[in-house]
Motif scaffolding. Structure first.
Motif, mmCIF file in Angstrom:
data_model
loop_
_atom_site.group_PDB
_atom_site.id
_atom_site.type_symbol
_atom_site.label_atom_id
_atom_site.label_comp_id
_atom_site.label_asym_id
_atom_site.label_seq_id
_atom_site.Cartn_x
_atom_site.Cartn_y
_atom_site.Cartn_z
ATOM 1 N N UNK A 75 0.694 -1.132 0.094
ATOM 2 C CA UNK A 75 -0.031 -0.181 0.010
ATOM 3 C C UNK A 75 0.750 1.045 0.011
ATOM 4 N N UNK A 76 1.721 1.306 0.795
ATOM 5 C CA UNK A 76 2.988 2.461 0.807
ATOM 6 C C UNK A 76 3.444 2.618 -0.665
ATOM 7 N N UNK A 77 3.757 1.583 -1.248
ATOM 8 C CA UNK A 77 4.669 1.674 -2.528
ATOM 9 C C UNK A 77 3.527 2.229 -3.645
ATOM 10 N N UNK A 78 2.132 1.915 -3.500
ATOM 11 C CA UNK A 78 1.220 2.433 -4.534
ATOM 12 C C UNK A 78 0.838 3.822 -4.074
ATOM 13 N N UNK A 79 0.863 4.583 -2.965
ATOM 14 C CA UNK A 79 0.410 5.563 -2.413
ATOM 15 C C UNK A 79 0.865 6.997 -3.499
ATOM 16 N N UNK A 80 -0.120 7.623 -3.893
ATOM 17 C CA UNK A 80 0.149 8.653 -4.597
ATOM 18 C C UNK A 80 0.412 8.451 -6.257
ATOM 19 N N UNK A 81 0.185 7.336 -6.627
ATOM 20 C CA UNK A 81 0.613 7.080 -7.988
ATOM 21 C C UNK A 81 -0.685 6.748 -8.753
ATOM 22 N N UNK A 82 -0.971 7.327 -9.809
ATOM 23 C CA UNK A 82 -2.013 7.005 -10.619
ATOM 24 C C UNK A 82 -2.151 5.817 -11.408
ATOM 25 N N UNK A 83 -3.008 4.972 -11.159
ATOM 26 C CA UNK A 83 -3.207 3.633 -11.819
ATOM 27 C C UNK A 83 -2.341 2.606 -11.173
ATOM 28 N N UNK A 84 -1.751 2.747 -9.899
ATOM 29 C CA UNK A 84 -1.188 1.951 -9.178
ATOM 30 C C UNK A 84 -1.968 1.368 -8.156
ATOM 31 N N UNK A 85 -1.703 -0.182 -7.803
ATOM 32 C CA UNK A 85 -2.518 -0.655 -6.609
ATOM 33 C C UNK A 85 -1.593 -1.552 -5.816
ATOM 34 N N UNK A 86 -2.338 -1.849 -4.544
ATOM 35 C CA UNK A 86 -1.466 -2.761 -3.688
ATOM 36 C C UNK A 86 -1.859 -4.056 -3.879
ATOM 37 N N UNK A 87 -1.251 -5.127 -3.937
ATOM 38 C CA UNK A 87 -1.724 -6.560 -4.133
ATOM 39 C C UNK A 87 -0.673 -7.387 -3.404
ATOM 40 N N UNK A 88 -0.935 -8.639 -3.426
ATOM 41 C CA UNK A 88 -0.215 -9.759 -3.063
ATOM 42 C C UNK A 88 0.911 -10.216 -4.094
ATOM 43 N N UNK A 89 1.818 -10.691 -3.726
ATOM 44 C CA UNK A 89 2.818 -11.128 -4.706
ATOM 45 C C UNK A 89 2.491 -11.948 -6.075
ATOM 46 N N UNK A 90 1.280 -12.872 -5.559
ATOM 47 C CA UNK A 90 0.690 -13.657 -6.443
ATOM 48 C C UNK A 90 -0.317 -12.955 -7.288
ATOM 49 N N UNK A 91 -0.933 -11.935 -6.977
ATOM 50 C CA UNK A 91 -1.999 -11.151 -7.447
ATOM 51 C C UNK A 91 -1.262 -10.355 -8.497
ATOM 52 N N UNK A 92 -0.111 -9.631 -8.173
ATOM 53 C CA UNK A 92 0.893 -8.980 -8.900
ATOM 54 C C UNK A 92 1.158 -9.718 -10.128
ATOM 55 N N UNK A 93 1.767 -10.774 -9.938
ATOM 56 C CA UNK A 93 2.154 -11.947 -10.959
ATOM 57 C C UNK A 93 0.923 -12.023 -11.904
ATOM 58 N N UNK A 94 -0.240 -12.329 -11.447
ATOM 59 C CA UNK A 94 -1.086 -12.542 -12.337
ATOM 60 C C UNK A 94 -1.718 -11.318 -13.106
ATOM 61 N N UNK A 95 -1.702 -10.027 -12.508
ATOM 62 C CA UNK A 95 -1.881 -8.979 -13.192
ATOM 63 C C UNK A 95 -1.113 -8.573 -14.319
ATOM 64 N N UNK A 96 0.048 -8.425 -14.093
ATOM 65 C CA UNK A 96 0.940 -8.158 -15.296
ATOM 66 C C UNK A 96 0.995 -8.596 -16.639
ATOM 67 N N UNK A 97 1.077 -8.199 -17.643
ATOM 68 C CA UNK A 97 1.460 -8.577 -18.797
ATOM 69 C C UNK A 97 3.017 -8.659 -18.677
ATOM 70 N N UNK A 98 3.517 -7.898 -18.084
ATOM 71 C CA UNK A 98 5.246 -7.772 -17.723
ATOM 72 C C UNK A 98 5.281 -7.760 -16.309
ATOM 73 N N UNK A 99 6.218 -8.848 -15.899
ATOM 74 C CA UNK A 99 6.458 -9.147 -14.443
ATOM 75 C C UNK A 99 7.919 -8.982 -14.151
#
Length: 214
Positions: free
Chosen positions: A37-61
């Motif tokens: 959540x801290x990493x995503x704060x203040x960035x447009x179109x950024x979100x917090x996720x678990x590692x598995x969710x981030x891997x599933x989300x990305x076209x690029x990981x």
């Protein structure tokens, strides 16, 4: 482009922030929800996720856990996976010999995720330099090194490098990834033994000496 950041240490957070500011959709994945959540704060179109969710989300990981493989390799199937990792120092604090024995970190990741499109990239970048204005960084001629077996994946990696002001040098197939890792070892060893000079030169660009660039 959708980019999943697996691990929000200095590399993941810095590159993820740079890409979010360049207009990409970024998911910061961490085992610690507060860090994500801290990493995503203040960035447009950024979100917090678990590692598995981030891997599933990305076209690029961007896969930052060093020598740690996904529990489900299929989560990276078909995805472009950027490996920015370097080996740790030896017991005496020094770095490995120029030609390591066995497969590179990138080759290990590819072997563990056979349907991913692994590219060695961003492992020779000093993260603090990415806080520079991208145009100033671009004017410096700073570059990263790429190694991978998928030409399209390397093109995407080069485009993401350009988004933050970096050029790209193609070292060839993934069997060449050890060269990029050995370069990082040599740079870090030089920083360890002669820090004043090498902290300026590590990225092949002495930004502190670039007078007149704003």
């Amino acid at each position: 482009m959708r980019i999943g950041i697996v691990g929000v240490g200095p590399v993941g957070q810095t590159l993820g922030t740079s890409w979010a500011r360049a207009g990409h959709a970024v998911a910061f994945g961490s085992r610690d929800p507060a860090r994500a959540a801290e990493a995503a704060t203040g960035l447009a179109d950024a979100r917090a996720a678990s590692q598995e969710e981030a891997a599933a989300f990305g076209e690029v990981v961007l896969w930052t856990p060093r020598d740690v493989m996904p529990t489900d390799p299929d989560i990276l199937a078909g995805k472009i996976v950027l490996d920015p990792n370097n080996r740790g120092p030896g017991p005496d604090g020094s770095y490995a010999s120029p030609r390591p024995e066995g497969p590179s970190l990138a080759e290990r990741l590819q072997a563990a995720t056979p349907r991913a499109r692994v590219v060695k990239a961003f492992n020779t970048v000093v993260m603090r330099l990415l806080k520079e204005d991208s145009e100033r960084l671009r004017s410096s001629g700073a570059q990263i090194f790429l190694a991978g077996d998928d030409a399209e994946a390397k093109t995407v990696a080069a485009t993401l490098a350009a988004d933050v002001g970096l050029g790209a040098v193609d070292l060839g197939g993934l069997e060449s990834a050890w060269l990029a890792e050995a370069m990082a070892d040599a740079f870090r060893q030089a920083m360890r033994t002669s820090p004043a000079g090498w902290r300026q030169a590590l990225l092949f660009a002495d930004l502190a000496g670039m007078k007149g660039h704003k």
